[in-house]
Enzyme design. Structure first.
Site, PDB file in Angstrom:
ATOM      1  N   ASP A   1     -47.856 -20.154  -2.927  1.00  0.00           N
ATOM      2  CA  ASP A   1     -49.195 -19.530  -2.473  1.00  0.00           C
ATOM      3  C   ASP A   1     -49.599 -20.831  -1.555  1.00  0.00           C
ATOM      4  OD1 ASP A   1     -49.179 -17.572  -4.194  1.00  0.00           O
ATOM      5  OD2 ASP A   1     -50.052 -18.661  -5.708  1.00  0.00           O
TER       6      ASP A   1
ATOM      7  N   HIS B   1     -47.684 -12.665  -0.632  1.00  0.00           N
ATOM      8  CA  HIS B   1     -48.021 -13.126   0.345  1.00  0.00           C
ATOM      9  C   HIS B   1     -49.252 -12.136   1.005  1.00  0.00           C
ATOM     10  CE1 HIS B   1     -44.287 -15.163   0.796  1.00  0.00           C
ATOM     11  NE2 HIS B   1     -43.965 -14.062   0.812  1.00  0.00           N
TER      12      HIS B   1
HETATM   13  P1  GTP Z   1     -46.185 -16.854  -2.170  1.00  0.00           P
HETATM   14  O1  GTP Z   1     -44.829 -16.806  -1.706  1.00  0.00           O
HETATM   15  O2  GTP Z   1     -46.725 -16.026  -3.505  1.00  0.00           O
HETATM   16  O3  GTP Z   1     -45.859 -18.467  -2.864  1.00  0.00           O
HETATM   17  O4  GTP Z   1     -47.343 -17.050  -1.204  1.00  0.00           O
HETATM   18  P2  GTP Z   1     -47.572 -17.501   0.107  1.00  0.00           P
HETATM   19  O5  GTP Z   1     -47.349 -18.883   0.260  1.00  0.00           O
HETATM   20  O6  GTP Z   1     -47.562 -16.744   1.283  1.00  0.00           O
HETATM   21  O7  GTP Z   1     -49.521 -17.634  -0.033  1.00  0.00           O
HETATM   22  P3  GTP Z   1     -50.443 -16.605  -0.412  1.00  0.00           P
HETATM   23  O8  GTP Z   1     -50.521 -15.420   0.636  1.00  0.00           O
HETATM   24  O9  GTP Z   1     -50.380 -16.073  -1.959  1.00  0.00           O
HETATM   25  O10 GTP Z   1     -51.781 -17.314  -0.433  1.00  0.00           O
HETATM   26  C1  GTP Z   1     -52.643 -17.950   0.622  1.00  0.00           C
HETATM   27  C2  GTP Z   1     -53.787 -17.430   0.789  1.00  0.00           C
HETATM   28  O11 GTP Z   1     -54.555 -18.187   1.796  1.00  0.00           O
HETATM   29  C3  GTP Z   1     -53.721 -16.101   1.465  1.00  0.00           C
HETATM   30  O12 GTP Z   1     -54.847 -15.124   0.726  1.00  0.00           O
HETATM   31  C4  GTP Z   1     -54.043 -16.191   2.956  1.00  0.00           C
HETATM   32  O13 GTP Z   1     -54.695 -15.338   3.619  1.00  0.00           O
HETATM   33  C5  GTP Z   1     -54.878 -17.460   3.026  1.00  0.00           C
HETATM   34  N1  GTP Z   1     -54.500 -18.270   3.943  1.00  0.00           N
HETATM   35  C6  GTP Z   1     -53.486 -18.851   4.597  1.00  0.00           C
HETATM   36  N2  GTP Z   1     -53.536 -19.909   5.443  1.00  0.00           N
HETATM   37  C7  GTP Z   1     -54.906 -19.964   5.458  1.00  0.00           C
HETATM   38  C8  GTP Z   1     -55.601 -20.997   6.053  1.00  0.00           C
HETATM   39  O14 GTP Z   1     -55.159 -21.634   6.980  1.00  0.00           O
HETATM   40  N3  GTP Z   1     -57.096 -20.912   6.015  1.00  0.00           N
HETATM   41  C9  GTP Z   1     -57.766 -19.877   5.307  1.00  0.00           C
HETATM   42  N4  GTP Z   1     -58.998 -20.038   4.952  1.00  0.00           N
HETATM   43  N5  GTP Z   1     -56.836 -19.169   4.477  1.00  0.00           N
HETATM   44  C10 GTP Z   1     -55.584 -19.139   4.575  1.00  0.00           C
HETATM   45  P1  IMP Z   2     -42.144 -15.889 -12.837  1.00  0.00           P
HETATM   46  O1  IMP Z   2     -41.565 -16.316 -11.694  1.00  0.00           O
HETATM   47  O2  IMP Z   2     -42.996 -14.471 -12.795  1.00  0.00           O
HETATM   48  O3  IMP Z   2     -40.960 -15.908 -14.229  1.00  0.00           O
HETATM   49  O4  IMP Z   2     -43.290 -16.747 -13.298  1.00  0.00           O
HETATM   50  C1  IMP Z   2     -43.032 -18.215 -13.653  1.00  0.00           C
HETATM   51  C2  IMP Z   2     -44.182 -19.057 -13.292  1.00  0.00           C
HETATM   52  O5  IMP Z   2     -44.255 -19.530 -11.859  1.00  0.00           O
HETATM   53  C3  IMP Z   2     -45.508 -18.635 -13.507  1.00  0.00           C
HETATM   54  O6  IMP Z   2     -46.338 -19.727 -13.693  1.00  0.00           O
HETATM   55  C4  IMP Z   2     -46.038 -17.817 -12.393  1.00  0.00           C
HETATM   56  O7  IMP Z   2     -47.506 -18.071 -12.062  1.00  0.00           O
HETATM   57  C5  IMP Z   2     -45.349 -18.817 -11.169  1.00  0.00           C
HETATM   58  N1  IMP Z   2     -45.050 -17.909  -9.983  1.00  0.00           N
HETATM   59  C6  IMP Z   2     -43.971 -17.439  -9.730  1.00  0.00           C
HETATM   60  N2  IMP Z   2     -44.204 -16.764  -8.442  1.00  0.00           N
HETATM   61  C7  IMP Z   2     -45.209 -17.406  -7.879  1.00  0.00           C
HETATM   62  C8  IMP Z   2     -45.532 -17.225  -6.665  1.00  0.00           C
HETATM   63  O8  IMP Z   2     -45.074 -16.578  -5.766  1.00  0.00           O
HETATM   64  N3  IMP Z   2     -46.900 -17.981  -6.288  1.00  0.00           N
HETATM   65  C9  IMP Z   2     -47.337 -18.727  -7.246  1.00  0.00           C
HETATM   66  N4  IMP Z   2     -46.748 -18.812  -8.742  1.00  0.00           N
HETATM   67  C10 IMP Z   2     -45.823 -18.178  -8.913  1.00  0.00           C
HETATM   68 MG    MG Z   3     -48.645 -15.859  -3.025  1.00  0.00          MG
END
Ligand code: GTP
Ligand code: IMP
Ligand code: MG
Length: 332
Positions: free
Chosen positions: A13, A43
């Site tokens: 995230d 995402h």
């Molecule tokens: P995973 O593959 O699940 O690990 O996710 P991810 O790395 O793509 O991130 P995810 O989208 O779950 O969470 C990031 C959050 O932050 C989202 O709601 C984005 O819209 C937001 N976001 C990303 N970059 C920025 C930034 O620079 N500023 C702000 N305010 N929000 C951001």
């Molecule tokens: P699983 O991958 O669903 O088995 O979850 C195992 C652990 O990884 C838990 O703590 C989840 O919250 C974390 N996790 C899995 N995928 C993500 C992701 O995309 N973003 C953040 N945490 C994750």
């Molecule tokens: Mg995410």
């Protein structure tokens, strides 16, 4: 810069999806290929006042000229994938490897009750049980699923063909380094390795085919689910700082802590980072919201980035200043 692997540096995230979307629009890759675990990733991408959530397709879908591929190391939920292909209208440019594993109802059932959910805090999406079946050599593969027939292809072949032609390729990882089954905070981890090498193996490219490894960190650390989080701050304090976040897949509150230099150093080592992305600078320094030029940043924000570069010895090339794809400072 033909091939760039993008991975999360902390616990997922970090905002990889937004960074990948920006690179897709800016660098116009012919191919974006997803490695990583599966639909446990979520995402969130914002562009022109629209909000998109994506769990299976690569986050590069906003560029209509980019082919969207899923490597054989990823476990696929056909329902989630087909829904995204429909929603984003990407029928003609979405491809799944013949050998992707398939998540079925039984996997979701095992994952959403019992030990995995309660003690690990899994996302309940069935990815862990599906990978367990894959290790047992009983998991069904994409080549045996009728609803996917139109989208099947040899993904390692497509990716390496593009690389041979010196085309621009984005390799998208999911989750984060310390959720890795090998390198993370076991047992509070996901069901696979998710460092850069593993993401390459997921999509079928070897180490010599990688030009850049972009490790993405958030300006603070968040973690969802169970497991250690050094210097975790109380939820009320996170709210007061504006650091509270809700998970894309599960809707759970994310836990938060200050930027962790020790974790970041280890992450850089494990991933061979060549560049860093720092997201959410605007959350720590609200005066920097939506800025697109480094010179416009406030002095404390500039110091924050320079200190990261001094301590970690890797250039910070992309800086997020807001949720929109174009809220970014590109220093490449
Ligand atoms: P995973 O593959 O699940 O690990 O996710 P991810 O790395 O793509 O991130 P995810 O989208 O779950 O969470 C990031 C959050 O932050 C989202 O709601 C984005 O819209 C937001 N976001 C990303 N970059 C920025 C930034 O620079 N500023 C702000 N305010 N929000 C951001
Ligand atoms: P699983 O991958 O669903 O088995 O979850 C195992 C652990 O990884 C838990 O703590 C989840 O919250 C974390 N996790 C899995 N995928 C993500 C992701 O995309 N973003 C953040 N945490 C994750
Ligand atoms: Mg995410």
């Amino acid at each position: 810069m033909p091939s760039t692997v993008i991975v999360g540096g902390f616990y997922g995230d970090e905002g990889k999806g937004k960074i990948v979307s920006y690179l897709a629009m800016k660098d116009n890759p012919t191919v974006a290929v997803r490695g990583g675990v599966g639909p446990n990733a979520g995402h969130t991408i914002e562009h022109e006042n629209k909000k998109y959530k994506v769990r299976m397709l690569p986050s590069a879908f906003l560029n209509p000229g980019t082919r969207l591929l899923i490597g054989p190391g990823v476990v696929v939920s056909p329902e989630v994938l087909l829904k995204e292909i429909e929603e984003f209208g990407t029928h003609d440019r979405s491809f799944v490897d013949f050998q992707c594993g398939i998540i079925e109802d039984s996997h979701r059932t095992t994952d959403s009750g019992g030990r995995l959910k309660q003690s690990i805090g899994s996302t309940g999406t069935g990815t862990g049980p599906a990978n367990a079946d894959r290790a047992m050599r009983t998991l069904k593969l994409a080549r045996d699923v009728e609803s996917l027939t139109l989208y099947l292809d040899d993904i390692p072949n497509q990716v390496n063909f593009a690389l041979d032609r010196k085309e621009n390729v984005i390799v998208e990882g999911t989750q984060g380094t310390f959720l890795s089954l090998w390198h993370g905070t076991y047992p509070y981890v996901t069901s696979k390795d998710v460092t850069a090498s593993a993401i390459c193996a997921d999509v079928g490219i070897g180490p010599k085919s990688v030009d850049e490894v972009l490790v993405v960190f958030k300006s603070f650390v968040t973690r969802v689910g169970e497991g250690p989080l050094k210097n975790e701050i109380a939820p009320e304090k996170a709210v007061a700082k504006g650091w509270q976040e809700v998970g894309t897949v599960t809707g759970r509150q994310r836990r938060a802590a200050e930027f962790d230099f020790d974790l970041a150093k280890r992450s850089i080592m494990l991933n061979s980072a060549t560049q860093l992305g720092i997201t959410k600078l605007d959350v720590v320094f609200p005066e920097c919201a939506h800025m697109q030029s480094f010179s416009d940043l406030s002095s404390p924000a500039k110091y924050f980035i320079k200190n990261i570069e001094d301590q970690l010895k890797v250039p910070v090339t992309l800086i997020g200043t807001g949720p929109d794809v174009n809220d970014i400072i590109d220093r490449r």
